[in-house]
Design a protein around this motif. Structure first.
Motif, PDB file in Angstrom:
ATOM      1  N   ARG D 208     -88.201 -53.590 -38.423  1.00 13.26           N
ATOM      2  CA  ARG D 208     -88.309 -55.042 -38.495  1.00 13.26           C
ATOM      3  C   ARG D 208     -89.584 -55.495 -37.791  1.00 13.26           C
ATOM      4  NH1 ARG D 208     -83.663 -59.016 -36.007  1.00 13.26           N
ATOM      5  NH2 ARG D 208     -84.577 -61.026 -36.564  1.00 13.26           N
ATOM      6  N   GLY D 209     -90.277 -56.445 -38.372  1.00 18.71           N
ATOM      7  CA  GLY D 209     -91.482 -56.999 -37.746  1.00 18.71           C
ATOM      8  C   GLY D 209     -91.153 -57.657 -36.420  1.00 18.71           C
ATOM      9  N   ILE D 210     -92.132 -57.690 -35.559  1.00 20.31           N
ATOM     10  CA  ILE D 210     -91.893 -58.126 -34.181  1.00 20.31           C
ATOM     11  C   ILE D 210     -91.454 -59.583 -34.089  1.00 20.31           C
ATOM     12  CG2 ILE D 210     -94.231 -58.870 -33.629  1.00 20.31           C
ATOM     13  CD1 ILE D 210     -93.874 -57.406 -30.926  1.00 20.31           C
ATOM     14  N   ALA D 211     -91.753 -60.374 -35.109  1.00 21.81           N
ATOM     15  CA  ALA D 211     -91.291 -61.762 -35.107  1.00 21.81           C
ATOM     16  C   ALA D 211     -90.790 -62.138 -36.500  1.00 21.81           C
ATOM     17  CB  ALA D 211     -92.407 -62.701 -34.664  1.00 21.81           C
ATOM     18  N   SER D 212     -90.193 -61.178 -37.169  1.00 25.26           N
ATOM     19  CA  SER D 212     -89.713 -61.424 -38.522  1.00 25.26           C
ATOM     20  C   SER D 212     -88.258 -61.864 -38.517  1.00 25.26           C
ATOM     21  CB  SER D 212     -89.825 -60.144 -39.364  1.00 25.26           C
ATOM     22  OG  SER D 212     -91.179 -59.792 -39.504  1.00 25.26           O
ATOM     23  N   THR D 213     -87.925 -62.760 -39.420  1.00 21.50           N
ATOM     24  CA  THR D 213     -86.525 -63.093 -39.622  1.00 21.50           C
ATOM     25  C   THR D 213     -85.870 -61.973 -40.430  1.00 21.50           C
ATOM     26  OG1 THR D 213     -86.967 -64.184 -41.707  1.00 21.50           O
ATOM     27  CG2 THR D 213     -87.074 -65.557 -39.735  1.00 21.50           C
ATOM     28  N   ILE D 239     -87.043 -57.997 -31.069  1.00 15.81           N
ATOM     29  CA  ILE D 239     -87.953 -59.056 -31.510  1.00 15.81           C
ATOM     30  C   ILE D 239     -88.624 -59.685 -30.286  1.00 15.81           C
ATOM     31  CG2 ILE D 239     -86.689 -59.540 -33.624  1.00 15.81           C
ATOM     32  CD1 ILE D 239     -85.397 -61.950 -32.223  1.00 15.81           C
ATOM     33  N   ARG D 240     -89.700 -60.398 -30.566  1.00 15.94           N
ATOM     34  CA  ARG D 240     -90.450 -61.023 -29.476  1.00 15.94           C
ATOM     35  C   ARG D 240     -89.814 -62.353 -29.076  1.00 15.94           C
ATOM     36  NH1 ARG D 240     -96.886 -60.736 -29.168  1.00 15.94           N
ATOM     37  NH2 ARG D 240     -96.278 -58.837 -28.094  1.00 15.94           N
TER      38      ARG D 240
END
Lengths: 337, 337, 337, 337
Positions: D208-213, D239-240
């Motif tokens: 998952r991307g660091i700030a992805s929903t 997540i960030r």
């Protein structure tokens, strides 16, 4: 409100929703389309209390048609509101400048700051008498004596006084000594305090909570207004994000968003957003360019010995110099100082 | 770097740290004080690779003395850098205006936009040929044909062309047709792409990642510069927060922070931050007031039929009108347009 | 605290720091190294009040050696604390289960919930008498009558009663009817309320603020403990992030972090984090696996007609079924239920 | 999609929406109710490209009826998917354990780690050959030689090999030497890379991307699947957020949310979320309790001399000890190891 049901929701799920609505005195208008079933809610949604239909089985989404705030909305007062604090009008063409030290430390300190910011054109003196502090061991303010100092210096200099109130117990004292009561970021959802300042009738400066949405902020304003006190001024002071280069992230877009959704004036507090004196100027100018109705800026005669927030307070000469730039930007966007 | 050990750390923990340092070719300067033991790291910290000493047993905190970026730092180039794109200087007294549609849809659309923004004083034509889209089923752009359209229209109108590049495979095409390459938010840490645009030597517009810190952004600029390409312009376009009233939260404070830490020019993209045309103007003015070196704004001849980001694109008349306000604010802060 | 000066800082900047320290009654220990100058602060840092040295000119970073909380720290009480609420011990080997409706709606509703959760092994009955609500028009709770209902049902069923207190005005009533006082997320930094519940001596369940760091949370616990009340239990209930799939983001890592830094027990509230009944189970199990000392879960006899938070409340059978899984996971990590 | 118009929207605004829909080949079904006007969109919404109707004049909200992902959705494959990597099935009753060093440093280091984790029951060897690093001056990995080392050691020990790929240029090498390709957090929206790994047909571990929903993450999976490669396994890695006590905030609720919305298996990476070895265990157990299909954990023979992420890597004995606890929690939730 409109309830959109999931594709393939069951009749039982639809019936459940209707049952919940009826149990709260609301009607339901069913429309079963090809793509989806939509339920229109008939009646005053506030009867639902906290029922969150959105998360019930079969529900895809609930779409509110009206905001939960009414008095604070732009729809109700399309022309916008101004707030008059003893003759100083907030929300008019003229920018309102509030300035002064983070905390009231002594009468001398407040007087020196007040004379400096008055000379630079400020109309309000700010200063913290009751300080909400993260640690119980940090300096908590001079309390009522702080209010009295502000009042004396305000009277001497002709500045209006705005100061934070952290508990409804201090309302009488705060109302006696201050012209405007500030609700700080940590108390934006202290609903008891909101109601009480609402009942006091005093003008209120309502800071945005550190992680509040604009909608929650306007709901907080509604708490005050629902008690009959319409003298509410909003203040954007930065929100909490992952970025650490500044103390908070100034959400400058809050200005046009609030302008669109609400009738209330809005100020910018660049000091708490910046956390560092060197960034205060650019952020103040940004706020004015975005259309804010004024600024509240921390100014200390000698920031190096300040008892709180030393790093973000401007010196008096720095504030004077900044006001000249602010005046230029204000003129560029059709305001005056 | 300085390593602060925890109060009460053991000799074994200290020895472990020293061992790690030595195994990476670094020296250690031990200072055991009354309050705490501090270890000074001797030598080039980059030898440590990714070793995160801060989380080793006994370590309280590591304090970097130097940023990890050097070429992008203000220290290295105290006077700041300007980037010259075919005669248009970014970072000088004059604001640089980039404008055009979100996506290149057709030559007619681009031409109409270009003529409009040129008349309003823009120096750059922007437009997306390769579009990074969240869903694989969304319109992905005209690709190389998009670049060619931009070039033809740029040549006709005398506008410089800036367009996004999403993969190093398109570098040759992008370099042939564009005057400046844009690295989008999603690719800010696509390190391979950063290196390749670095090698290309073309001026680069580097957008901030959607959840990147300013430090990570400057590290990304360093990737490009470390390949010998110093023509990097930063672009703040809003960061992801919990607030949903706008598409992203414009971090206007990034302007003074970047100015302090870096030598690179910085633009503001109010369109992607706002997500809504009505907010673009106030956010653009805020950016200029905060000291940005220019703006990149989405403008479409007919936003209602735009193939992407319809809601945030300005019409040509709205852009013209905004540029007048921008010119006024620019003058107020000592810039010109 | 250790102050790391910037490379190339001036003697004047160093002297300024020392001046600030002295003006607050602190000493300075200067160490000018090859890489950097470091200033050790001698004396009790709390004398500094809110002075933020980190942002003064020439300062690179300040490194606190001690946390600002002492009583809440693990260092002070390495063996950890347990909190005894009328014979139920929180923080021991046995998990503590708190359950009941979001809001007290009627005596029948509370009784039905209480009998259900008691049969499933809960030791505490929860229920909101005073409800902090975002909108002034939403259901605000039965207030003192709610406390009385909880007490009667608690006595009947042998369950301890925990309920939220939103203002210090209700402390007497809350202390009379409840066994444990809950401070909700919105009041985590209502410092006046924290001090007053500290003075009351009653056990306190302190929820984490919606955007509070773990350090701020422990500082809030310190407010209560500094008044002599050591009966504080922490409760992680999710923090605000950009993700909207759940109501909040459960920070399950708070369990090991709190365990390392603090002596206080910690519970998990999966209901407010989830916002949706279907996610409550997995999040509850995750909390137990991570080492939490117990759970507080919303259970309603008929969630569909609940007056608040309908979507996240479990039915009694769902709760019963979940407790069996919780018991299994508890055993797997060496706890019991 | 359903478009809800604002109360009091004008006929001109409604007509504009209909015009936009028609210009993209879509129909409109107008329903003007008492409370609000609703427009049902007829046809495939993807034709709209990026048009954001929600922000057009008069629009209150747009309500998507279908997710933008189809192949990755639970609706399409209600029974869920498993991914078979050379005989090891991910998504079945048995947990899948992936372990190994953050970075491949040498064949000896990898072999020692592999033997250790194999003995403790791992089925996959992980290790970074290409390392995406924030700074260009940090260790970037052994590149292709890293892949070859992993392959040799994987063959010796009977472990499957999973390793990150940072650019589509390395796809051939990665496919030759690895059993599974990892897309890292920074590349979750590197759409070109997603398409290429989709075309390769190799099993993919999609972080998952660091700030992805979660929705964006499933859209990213859809990119891979839309190229015909259904062998996608998701991996939550934190997540960030604003919290700094851990490197990232593990969103453990992603497990039940993904389970509800998607057919794809999901793993937990506690190492990158924690950033500190002491927290890895509790977070791993939390992930398993929440229902994850497996874990990917960083293990190094000697973390103190690791070339990256030293602080978060477990020693081999710590990993062995943890696997026993994992097996117990797995059994408690009906899984096996």
């Amino acid at each position: 409100m409109i309830i959109l049901m999931k594709k393939g929701c069951t009749q039982k799920e639809i019936a459940s929703i209707v049952e919940v609505l009826k149990s709260h005195g609301l009607g339901a208008n069913l429309s079963e389309g090809q793509q989806a079933t939509v339920i229109g809610v008939l009646g005053d949604k506030s009867k639902l209390g906290g029922v969150n239909l959105e998360l019930m089985d079969g529900v895809e989404k609930c779409v509110p048609i009206m905001h939960s705030y009414k008095l604070a909305s732009r729809e109700m007062t399309p022309e916008g509101r101004t707030v008059d604090v003893g003759g100083v009008v907030i929300g008019g063409k003229r920018l309102v400048m509030m300035a002064g030290p983070c905390a009231v430390e002594s009468e001398e300190q407040v007087r020196e700051a007040a004379l400096g910011v008055k000379a630079a054109g400020a109309q309000f003196l700010r200063g913290g008498a009751y300080k909400p502090r993260t640690s119980p061991y940090a300096f908590q303010g001079l309390e009522d004596e702080g209010y009295r100092i502000l009042r004396r210096v305000g009277d001497e200099t002709g500045l209006k006084v705005v100061s934070e109130i952290v508990s409804h117990d201090e309302i009488d004292a705060a109302c006696k000594y201050c012209d405007m009561l500030q609700i700080g970021a940590r108390n934006m959802q202290n609903f008891r305090l909101l109601r009480e300042v609402g009942r006091s009738g005093k003008p209120v400066l309502l800071k945005r909570g550190i992680a509040s949405t604009i909608e929650e902020w306007l709901d907080a304003a509604e708490y005050i207004m629902s008690e009959g006190n319409y003298n509410v001024v909003l203040c954007e002071r930065g929100i909490r994000t992952y970025e650490t280069a500044t103390r908070n992230t100034l959400d400058v877009a809050a200005v046009p968003v609030v302008r669109e959704r609400s009738c209330l004036p809005i100020l910018i507090d660049p000091s708490h957003a910046a956390g560092k004196a060197a960034y205060v100027g650019p952020m103040a100018l940004a706020g004015v360019a975005a259309g804010a109705d004024g600024l509240i800026i921390e100014v200390h005669p000698n920031p190096k010995v300040a008892m709180s927030d030393a790093a973000q307070q401007l010196t008096i000469p720095a504030y004077e110099s900044l006001t000249k730039q602010i005046a230029a930007v204000a003129a560029a966007v059709g305001r005056e100082m």
